[in-house]
Design a protein around this motif. Sequence first.
Motif, PDB file in Angstrom:
ATOM      1  N   GLN A   1       0.293  -0.279 -97.821  1.00 54.56           N
ATOM      2  CA  GLN A   1      -0.167  -0.426 -96.445  1.00 54.56           C
ATOM      3  C   GLN A   1      -1.190   0.656 -96.128  1.00 54.56           C
ATOM      4  O   GLN A   1      -1.052   1.801 -96.564  1.00 54.56           O
ATOM      5  CB  GLN A   1       0.998  -0.311 -95.466  1.00 54.56           C
ATOM      6  N   VAL A   2      -2.203   0.265 -95.344  1.00 56.21           N
ATOM      7  CA  VAL A   2      -3.197   1.204 -94.828  1.00 56.21           C
ATOM      8  C   VAL A   2      -2.961   1.311 -93.330  1.00 56.21           C
ATOM      9  O   VAL A   2      -2.804   0.303 -92.641  1.00 56.21           O
ATOM     10  CB  VAL A   2      -4.633   0.742 -95.133  1.00 56.21           C
ATOM     11  N   PHE A   3      -2.927   2.550 -92.837  1.00 56.76           N
ATOM     12  CA  PHE A   3      -2.596   2.826 -91.443  1.00 56.76           C
ATOM     13  C   PHE A   3      -3.811   3.333 -90.684  1.00 56.76           C
ATOM     14  O   PHE A   3      -4.822   3.710 -91.278  1.00 56.76           O
ATOM     15  CB  PHE A   3      -1.470   3.871 -91.379  1.00 56.76           C
ATOM     16  N   SER A   4      -3.653   3.358 -89.369  1.00 54.93           N
ATOM     17  CA  SER A   4      -4.706   3.865 -88.490  1.00 54.93           C
ATOM     18  C   SER A   4      -5.080   5.288 -88.874  1.00 54.93           C
ATOM     19  O   SER A   4      -4.371   5.970 -89.606  1.00 54.93           O
ATOM     20  CB  SER A   4      -4.261   3.780 -87.030  1.00 54.93           C
TER      21      SER A   4
ATOM     22  N   GLN B   1      -0.251   3.137 -86.935  1.00 49.39           N
ATOM     23  CA  GLN B   1      -0.046   1.693 -86.945  1.00 49.39           C
ATOM     24  C   GLN B   1      -0.634   1.076 -88.215  1.00 49.39           C
ATOM     25  O   GLN B   1      -1.707   1.491 -88.676  1.00 49.39           O
ATOM     26  CB  GLN B   1      -0.719   1.059 -85.721  1.00 49.39           C
ATOM     27  N   VAL B   2       0.045   0.064 -88.747  1.00 47.08           N
ATOM     28  CA  VAL B   2      -0.446  -0.641 -89.932  1.00 47.08           C
ATOM     29  C   VAL B   2      -1.732  -1.381 -89.575  1.00 47.08           C
ATOM     30  O   VAL B   2      -1.803  -2.068 -88.559  1.00 47.08           O
ATOM     31  CB  VAL B   2       0.600  -1.661 -90.455  1.00 47.08           C
ATOM     32  N   ARG B   3      -2.766  -1.213 -90.403  1.00 52.55           N
ATOM     33  CA  ARG B   3      -4.031  -1.929 -90.215  1.00 52.55           C
ATOM     34  C   ARG B   3      -4.143  -3.093 -91.179  1.00 52.55           C
ATOM     35  O   ARG B   3      -4.586  -4.157 -90.823  1.00 52.55           O
ATOM     36  CB  ARG B   3      -5.209  -0.978 -90.437  1.00 52.55           C
ATOM     37  N   ASN B   4      -3.753  -2.867 -92.445  1.00 47.69           N
ATOM     38  CA  ASN B   4      -3.815  -3.928 -93.448  1.00 47.69           C
ATOM     39  C   ASN B   4      -3.086  -3.480 -94.705  1.00 47.69           C
ATOM     40  O   ASN B   4      -2.522  -2.395 -94.742  1.00 47.69           O
ATOM     41  CB  ASN B   4      -5.283  -4.300 -93.762  1.00 47.69           C
ATOM     42  N   VAL B   5      -3.112  -4.332 -95.700  1.00 43.58           N
ATOM     43  CA  VAL B   5      -2.515  -4.024 -97.001  1.00 43.58           C
ATOM     44  C   VAL B   5      -3.631  -4.138 -98.028  1.00 43.58           C
ATOM     45  O   VAL B   5      -4.412  -5.089 -98.008  1.00 43.58           O
ATOM     46  CB  VAL B   5      -1.361  -5.002 -97.341  1.00 43.58           C
ATOM     47  N   ARG B   6      -3.698  -3.138 -98.920  1.00 37.39           N
ATOM     48  CA  ARG B   6      -4.736  -3.143 -99.953  1.00 37.39           C
ATOM     49  C   ARG B   6      -4.112  -2.883-101.309  1.00 37.39           C
ATOM     50  O   ARG B   6      -3.085  -2.223-101.419  1.00 37.39           O
ATOM     51  CB  ARG B   6      -5.766  -2.051 -99.678  1.00 37.39           C
ATOM     52  N   LYS B   7      -4.784  -3.372-102.332  1.00 37.47           N
ATOM     53  CA  LYS B   7      -4.380  -3.071-103.700  1.00 37.47           C
ATOM     54  C   LYS B   7      -4.892  -1.685-104.042  1.00 37.47           C
ATOM     55  O   LYS B   7      -5.969  -1.274-103.611  1.00 37.47           O
ATOM     56  CB  LYS B   7      -4.934  -4.095-104.675  1.00 37.47           C
ATOM     57  N   ALA B   8      -4.094  -0.965-104.810  1.00 33.96           N
ATOM     58  CA  ALA B   8      -4.467   0.377-105.224  1.00 33.96           C
ATOM     59  C   ALA B   8      -4.059   0.583-106.675  1.00 33.96           C
ATOM     60  O   ALA B   8      -3.012   0.112-107.105  1.00 33.96           O
ATOM     61  CB  ALA B   8      -3.777   1.409-104.335  1.00 33.96           C
ATOM     62  N   VAL B   9      -4.885   1.285-107.401  1.00 36.07           N
ATOM     63  CA  VAL B   9      -4.583   1.639-108.785  1.00 36.07           C
ATOM     64  C   VAL B   9      -3.881   2.993-108.764  1.00 36.07           C
ATOM     65  O   VAL B   9      -4.385   3.948-108.179  1.00 36.07           O
ATOM     66  CB  VAL B   9      -5.866   1.713-109.638  1.00 36.07           C
ATOM     67  N   THR B  10      -2.701   3.051-109.373  1.00 34.27           N
ATOM     68  CA  THR B  10      -1.928   4.293-109.448  1.00 34.27           C
ATOM     69  C   THR B  10      -1.643   4.608-110.915  1.00 34.27           C
ATOM     70  O   THR B  10      -1.947   3.811-111.805  1.00 34.27           O
ATOM     71  CB  THR B  10      -0.593   4.168-108.691  1.00 34.27           C
ATOM     72  N   ALA B  11      -1.023   5.738-111.143  1.00 32.18           N
ATOM     73  CA  ALA B  11      -0.624   6.100-112.505  1.00 32.18           C
ATOM     74  C   ALA B  11       0.353   5.079-113.069  1.00 32.18           C
ATOM     75  O   ALA B  11       0.481   4.935-114.290  1.00 32.18           O
ATOM     76  CB  ALA B  11      -0.002   7.494-112.520  1.00 32.18           C
ATOM     77  N   ASN B  12       1.061   4.359-112.197  1.00 32.70           N
ATOM     78  CA  ASN B  12       2.019   3.336-112.627  1.00 32.70           C
ATOM     79  C   ASN B  12       1.435   1.933-112.608  1.00 32.70           C
ATOM     80  O   ASN B  12       2.172   0.963-112.679  1.00 32.70           O
ATOM     81  CB  ASN B  12       3.263   3.386-111.735  1.00 32.70           C
TER      82      ASN B  12
END
Length: 150
Positions: A87-90, A70-81
């Motif tokens: 989305q962060v899940f259970s 289940q979706v818990r929240n949305v977070r910013k993430a640094v990627t190669a792009n």
Amino acid sequence: MTLITQEKGSGSMGRVFVNVRLTNVTDLELARGGQLPIDKVRSVDVQCMVDTGATLMCLPPEIIEALGLQVRNVRKAVTANGMVERQVFSAVEVKYEDRDAVVEVMEMPQGGRPLMGYIALELMDLVVNPRKGVLEGNPDHDGKMILDLL
């Protein structure tokens, strides 16, 4: 430790891949409480690339769906792009050999390769030995699973 596969890069260093079993933690808790039959607990066996630069367990949507997370929240993430929102899940229970850890899951693009990040490694007291292409028990703890509380 078991070497699953190793892709050679430059020099003698390689990418480390391991087989793990991922289990829906909510299902496990319901089963332990007698509210869900044990055969209904959702688990998948996957091959993950060990990525010490990733924080969480990163899974593509098809695996997240198979586990029923289940979706818990949305977070910013640094990627190669660059910076993205994901989305962060259970949580899932990650089992590798005789060790396990409970970690949240971050989505990755469809068809992406599952990544096991450093939180799972820390919780299972594992370190990457890139020359051998394996995960090993922490040599600071004589290979035994010991958590630092300092």
